[in-house]
Scaffold this motif. Structure first.
Motif, PDB file in Angstrom:
ATOM      1  N   CYS A   1      -0.947  -7.744  -3.456  1.00  0.00           N
ATOM      2  CA  CYS A   1      -2.238  -7.715  -2.759  1.00  0.00           C
ATOM      3  C   CYS A   1      -2.998  -6.431  -3.074  1.00  0.00           C
ATOM      4  O   CYS A   1      -4.224  -6.452  -3.272  1.00  0.00           O
ATOM      5  CB  CYS A   1      -2.031  -7.854  -1.260  1.00  0.00           C
ATOM      6  N   ALA A   2      -2.294  -5.302  -3.125  1.00  0.00           N
ATOM      7  CA  ALA A   2      -2.942  -4.043  -3.477  1.00  0.00           C
ATOM      8  C   ALA A   2      -3.506  -4.106  -4.892  1.00  0.00           C
ATOM      9  O   ALA A   2      -4.631  -3.655  -5.147  1.00  0.00           O
ATOM     10  CB  ALA A   2      -1.946  -2.890  -3.355  1.00  0.00           C
ATOM     11  N   GLU A   3      -2.738  -4.690  -5.808  1.00  0.00           N
ATOM     12  CA  GLU A   3      -3.205  -4.835  -7.189  1.00  0.00           C
ATOM     13  C   GLU A   3      -4.445  -5.744  -7.259  1.00  0.00           C
ATOM     14  O   GLU A   3      -5.430  -5.424  -7.937  1.00  0.00           O
ATOM     15  CB  GLU A   3      -2.078  -5.427  -8.036  1.00  0.00           C
ATOM     16  N   LEU A   4      -4.410  -6.849  -6.543  1.00  0.00           N
ATOM     17  CA  LEU A   4      -5.529  -7.792  -6.554  1.00  0.00           C
ATOM     18  C   LEU A   4      -6.767  -7.204  -5.893  1.00  0.00           C
ATOM     19  O   LEU A   4      -7.895  -7.524  -6.272  1.00  0.00           O
ATOM     20  CB  LEU A   4      -5.121  -9.083  -5.843  1.00  0.00           C
ATOM     21  N   TYR A   5      -6.554  -6.337  -4.919  1.00  0.00           N
ATOM     22  CA  TYR A   5      -7.683  -5.676  -4.274  1.00  0.00           C
ATOM     23  C   TYR A   5      -8.394  -4.769  -5.281  1.00  0.00           C
ATOM     24  O   TYR A   5      -9.624  -4.710  -5.336  1.00  0.00           O
ATOM     25  CB  TYR A   5      -7.206  -4.863  -3.075  1.00  0.00           C
ATOM     26  N   GLY A   6      -7.605  -4.060  -6.085  1.00  0.00           N
ATOM     27  CA  GLY A   6      -8.191  -3.215  -7.125  1.00  0.00           C
ATOM     28  C   GLY A   6      -8.966  -4.012  -8.155  1.00  0.00           C
ATOM     29  O   GLY A   6      -9.917  -3.506  -8.768  1.00  0.00           O
ATOM     30  N   GLN A   7      -8.595  -5.278  -8.336  1.00  0.00           N
ATOM     31  CA  GLN A   7      -9.298  -6.167  -9.269  1.00  0.00           C
ATOM     32  C   GLN A   7     -10.453  -6.903  -8.601  1.00  0.00           C
ATOM     33  O   GLN A   7     -11.108  -7.734  -9.238  1.00  0.00           O
ATOM     34  CB  GLN A   7      -8.307  -7.189  -9.843  1.00  0.00           C
ATOM     35  N   GLN A   8     -10.673  -6.629  -7.320  1.00  0.00           N
ATOM     36  CA  GLN A   8     -11.722  -7.267  -6.518  1.00  0.00           C
ATOM     37  C   GLN A   8     -11.503  -8.776  -6.374  1.00  0.00           C
ATOM     38  O   GLN A   8     -12.459  -9.525  -6.141  1.00  0.00           O
ATOM     39  CB  GLN A   8     -13.113  -6.962  -7.083  1.00  0.00           C
ATOM     40  N   LYS A   9     -10.253  -9.202  -6.487  1.00  0.00           N
ATOM     41  CA  LYS A   9      -9.927 -10.590  -6.205  1.00  0.00           C
ATOM     42  C   LYS A   9      -9.805 -10.782  -4.683  1.00  0.00           C
ATOM     43  O   LYS A   9     -10.108 -11.851  -4.160  1.00  0.00           O
ATOM     44  CB  LYS A   9      -8.607 -10.981  -6.875  1.00  0.00           C
ATOM     45  N   ILE A  10      -9.310  -9.749  -4.011  1.00  0.00           N
ATOM     46  CA  ILE A  10      -9.264  -9.708  -2.555  1.00  0.00           C
ATOM     47  C   ILE A  10     -10.309  -8.704  -2.107  1.00  0.00           C
ATOM     48  O   ILE A  10     -10.365  -7.589  -2.623  1.00  0.00           O
ATOM     49  CB  ILE A  10      -7.864  -9.294  -2.043  1.00  0.00           C
ATOM     50  N   ARG A  11     -11.146  -9.092  -1.151  1.00  0.00           N
ATOM     51  CA  ARG A  11     -12.223  -8.212  -0.699  1.00  0.00           C
ATOM     52  C   ARG A  11     -12.138  -7.991   0.801  1.00  0.00           C
ATOM     53  O   ARG A  11     -11.281  -8.546   1.480  1.00  0.00           O
ATOM     54  CB  ARG A  11     -13.587  -8.822  -1.074  1.00  0.00           C
ATOM     55  N   GLY A  12     -13.040  -7.178   1.287  1.00  0.00           N
ATOM     56  CA  GLY A  12     -13.034  -6.864   2.710  1.00  0.00           C
ATOM     57  C   GLY A  12     -11.977  -5.822   3.026  1.00  0.00           C
ATOM     58  O   GLY A  12     -11.646  -4.980   2.195  1.00  0.00           O
ATOM     59  N   PHE A  13     -11.448  -5.861   4.227  1.00  0.00           N
ATOM     60  CA  PHE A  13     -10.422  -4.905   4.630  1.00  0.00           C
ATOM     61  C   PHE A  13      -9.039  -5.433   4.260  1.00  0.00           C
ATOM     62  O   PHE A  13      -8.794  -6.642   4.265  1.00  0.00           O
ATOM     63  CB  PHE A  13     -10.476  -4.654   6.138  1.00  0.00           C
ATOM     64  N   LEU A  14      -8.135  -4.514   3.940  1.00  0.00           N
ATOM     65  CA  LEU A  14      -6.761  -4.874   3.610  1.00  0.00           C
ATOM     66  C   LEU A  14      -5.846  -3.781   4.128  1.00  0.00           C
ATOM     67  O   LEU A  14      -5.949  -2.630   3.713  1.00  0.00           O
ATOM     68  CB  LEU A  14      -6.591  -5.041   2.097  1.00  0.00           C
ATOM     69  N   HIS A  15      -4.965  -4.144   5.052  1.00  0.00           N
ATOM     70  CA  HIS A  15      -4.034  -3.190   5.666  1.00  0.00           C
ATOM     71  C   HIS A  15      -2.616  -3.568   5.256  1.00  0.00           C
ATOM     72  O   HIS A  15      -2.129  -4.643   5.617  1.00  0.00           O
ATOM     73  CB  HIS A  15      -4.167  -3.233   7.190  1.00  0.00           C
ATOM     74  N   LEU A  16      -1.974  -2.693   4.503  1.00  0.00           N
ATOM     75  CA  LEU A  16      -0.661  -3.004   3.942  1.00  0.00           C
ATOM     76  C   LEU A  16       0.477  -2.573   4.865  1.00  0.00           C
ATOM     77  O   LEU A  16       0.359  -1.596   5.610  1.00  0.00           O
ATOM     78  CB  LEU A  16      -0.516  -2.351   2.573  1.00  0.00           C
ATOM     79  N   TYR A  17       1.576  -3.294   4.775  1.00  0.00           N
ATOM     80  CA  TYR A  17       2.733  -3.114   5.651  1.00  0.00           C
ATOM     81  C   TYR A  17       3.877  -2.403   4.942  1.00  0.00           C
ATOM     82  O   TYR A  17       4.985  -2.324   5.464  1.00  0.00           O
ATOM     83  CB  TYR A  17       3.186  -4.508   6.100  1.00  0.00           C
ATOM     84  N   ILE A  18       3.617  -1.887   3.769  1.00  0.00           N
ATOM     85  CA  ILE A  18       4.658  -1.286   2.943  1.00  0.00           C
ATOM     86  C   ILE A  18       5.309  -0.099   3.667  1.00  0.00           C
ATOM     87  O   ILE A  18       4.631   0.849   4.063  1.00  0.00           O
ATOM     88  CB  ILE A  18       4.085  -0.852   1.581  1.00  0.00           C
ATOM     89  N   GLY A  19       6.616  -0.177   3.854  1.00  0.00           N
ATOM     90  CA  GLY A  19       7.361   0.828   4.596  1.00  0.00           C
ATOM     91  C   GLY A  19       7.802   0.343   5.964  1.00  0.00           C
ATOM     92  O   GLY A  19       8.773   0.850   6.536  1.00  0.00           O
ATOM     93  N   GLU A  20       7.098  -0.640   6.502  1.00  0.00           N
ATOM     94  CA  GLU A  20       7.377  -1.115   7.859  1.00  0.00           C
ATOM     95  C   GLU A  20       8.106  -2.458   7.888  1.00  0.00           C
ATOM     96  O   GLU A  20       8.248  -3.079   8.941  1.00  0.00           O
ATOM     97  CB  GLU A  20       6.068  -1.231   8.652  1.00  0.00           C
ATOM     98  N   GLU A  21       8.611  -2.906   6.743  1.00  0.00           N
ATOM     99  CA  GLU A  21       9.162  -4.260   6.636  1.00  0.00           C
ATOM    100  C   GLU A  21      10.316  -4.546   7.590  1.00  0.00           C
ATOM    101  O   GLU A  21      10.530  -5.702   7.976  1.00  0.00           O
ATOM    102  CB  GLU A  21       9.626  -4.529   5.199  1.00  0.00           C
ATOM    103  N   ALA A  22      11.065  -3.522   7.965  1.00  0.00           N
ATOM    104  CA  ALA A  22      12.219  -3.753   8.837  1.00  0.00           C
ATOM    105  C   ALA A  22      11.799  -4.277  10.204  1.00  0.00           C
ATOM    106  O   ALA A  22      12.555  -5.014  10.849  1.00  0.00           O
ATOM    107  CB  ALA A  22      13.021  -2.463   9.002  1.00  0.00           C
ATOM    108  N   VAL A  23      10.613  -3.915  10.651  1.00  0.00           N
ATOM    109  CA  VAL A  23      10.169  -4.342  11.985  1.00  0.00           C
ATOM    110  C   VAL A  23       9.930  -5.844  12.015  1.00  0.00           C
ATOM    111  O   VAL A  23      10.524  -6.567  12.821  1.00  0.00           O
ATOM    112  CB  VAL A  23       8.906  -3.570  12.418  1.00  0.00           C
ATOM    113  N   ALA A  24       9.037  -6.327  11.154  1.00  0.00           N
ATOM    114  CA  ALA A  24       8.739  -7.762  11.149  1.00  0.00           C
ATOM    115  C   ALA A  24       9.984  -8.577  10.826  1.00  0.00           C
ATOM    116  O   ALA A  24      10.250  -9.613  11.449  1.00  0.00           O
ATOM    117  CB  ALA A  24       7.630  -8.067  10.144  1.00  0.00           C
ATOM    118  N   THR A  25      10.780  -8.104   9.865  1.00  0.00           N
ATOM    119  CA  THR A  25      11.965  -8.856   9.459  1.00  0.00           C
ATOM    120  C   THR A  25      12.988  -8.937  10.581  1.00  0.00           C
ATOM    121  O   THR A  25      13.464 -10.028  10.934  1.00  0.00           O
ATOM    122  CB  THR A  25      12.602  -8.216   8.218  1.00  0.00           C
TER     123      THR A  25
END
Length: 358
Positions: free
Chosen positions: A59-83
């Motif tokens: 998603c971060a890569e696609l955001y840089g390519q403007q394939k994903i637009r608007g706001f994007l909040h990444l969860y990288i580092g916090e995966e243990a919580v949701a999992t």
């Protein structure tokens, strides 16, 4: 007052919180010790975290390519919580999340291709392309957002729990939110009503120290979040949110308590995001050395190391899980790329009730 504070299991120390500057570099040792699960479940948990991580990186890569637009909040580092948390819930439970909800939606059962199509704004997305990153939704899986307003999900969770109580439906509502939401009036109103009306809500506060970019000690006079929650006469538990084992065990226990008593329980899940608050955030409010220090507690590599140390995982098995996660991401991107835009004629759909409707 039925309040207790329990530290992380497996002997892991609880991270010190609320400090600003050099003190925040005093990062505890990484999670360690044996994993008390069988191999099959352990690998499922690892696969879950890898699926979130690889999807978020893409998603971060696609955001840089403007394939994903608007706001994007990444969860990288916090995966243990949701999992750890989502694997401890049951299908009949409700889940309410924040705008950093991609991992929660994925592990709740929302298909990755539907999530990715939603990121693209395609009508094949889980919210028909109208919500984007911050508004993932799937009623069939009882996943009620994706809520863009800080603290906005808290009153919704109380309402869902109240509805279940009135219908005598045996379920709980798990509400995820950041520590910044605890400075909002919505938290205090929702917590007060949940305790007063004895609603089955499991409050999961993902405390990553910085809210939108302000350190906890600079935004809230009481930095002990369990003390704050306990003032509403609910049980509280403090958990090392970088340790997926501690998270899973704590959520399991808390969920059982909510089901048995019908009363709310508050979990403070102490975690840390490795990326900026959003893709628009220059991340100037914390030292790079602090981020690197917290990365030593990363939930994926520490869990992987524990499994390898006890002979429950080989490098070949890890690479196979990682490859499967990447293949799923690639397929989801292809699905989103092939998706279709909503017709202009449908732009007012669901905005107004059709004339003459009951």
């Amino acid at each position: 007052m039925s309040t207790h504070a329990a530290g992380p299991s497996q002997g892991a120390s609880t991270p010190s919180r609320g400090s600003v500057g050099a003190d925040s570099l005093q990062v505890p040792a990484p999670p360690s010790g044996p994993v008390p699960w069988d191999k099959a479940f352990s690998l499922t948990i690892l696969a879950d975290m890898l699926r979130i991580r690889r999807m978020e990186e893409k998603c971060a890569e696609l955001y840089g390519q403007q394939k994903i637009r608007g706001f994007l909040h990444l969860y990288i580092g916090e995966e243990a919580v949701a999992t750890g948390a989502l694997r401890a819930l049951q299908p009949q439970d409700n889940v309410v999340a924040t705008y950093r909800e991609h991992g929660h939606a994925l592990l709740r059962g929302v298909r990755m291709d539907a999530i990715m199509a939603e990121m693209y704004g395609k009508q094949e997305g889980c919210s028909r392309g109208r919500g984007g990153s911050m508004h993932l939704f799937d009623r069939a899986r009882r996943f009620y957002g994706g809520n863009a307003i800080v603290g906005g999900g808290l009153p919704l969770a109380a309402g869902l729990a109240l509805a279940d109580k009135l219908r005598q439906r045996l379920a709980l509502t798990a509400c995820f939110f950041g520590e910044g939401a605890m400075a909002e009036g919505a938290f205090h109103e929702a917590a007060n009503l949940a305790a007063l009306w004895q609603l089955p809500v499991l409050y999961c506060c993902e405390n990553n120290l910085y809210a939108m970019g302000t350190a906890l000690a600079r935004s809230e006079s009481q930095t002990d979040l369990c003390v704050k929650a306990a003032s509403y006469d609910m049980a509280t538990i403090r958990v090392d949110g970088m340790d997926v084992v501690a998270v899973h065990e704590a959520v399991q226990g808390a969920a059982q308590q909510v089901r048995a008593t019908g009363r709310p329980v508050f979990l403070e899940l102490q975690t840390y995001r490795f990326r900026a608050h959003s893709m628009f955030d220059p991340d100037l409010y914390r030292d790079k050395a602090e981020v690197e220090a917290w990365k030593t507690r990363g939930p994926i590599h520490t869990f992987t190391a524990r499994l390898k140390a006890q002979g429950s995982l080989t490098e070949e098995e890890f690479l196979a899980l990682d490859a499967a996660a990447q293949a799923e991401v690639d397929a989801a991107v292809a699905f989103a790329e092939a998706g279709s835009w909503e017709p202009v004629a449908d732009l007012l759909r669901d905005v107004h009730t059709p004339q003459g409707s009951a």
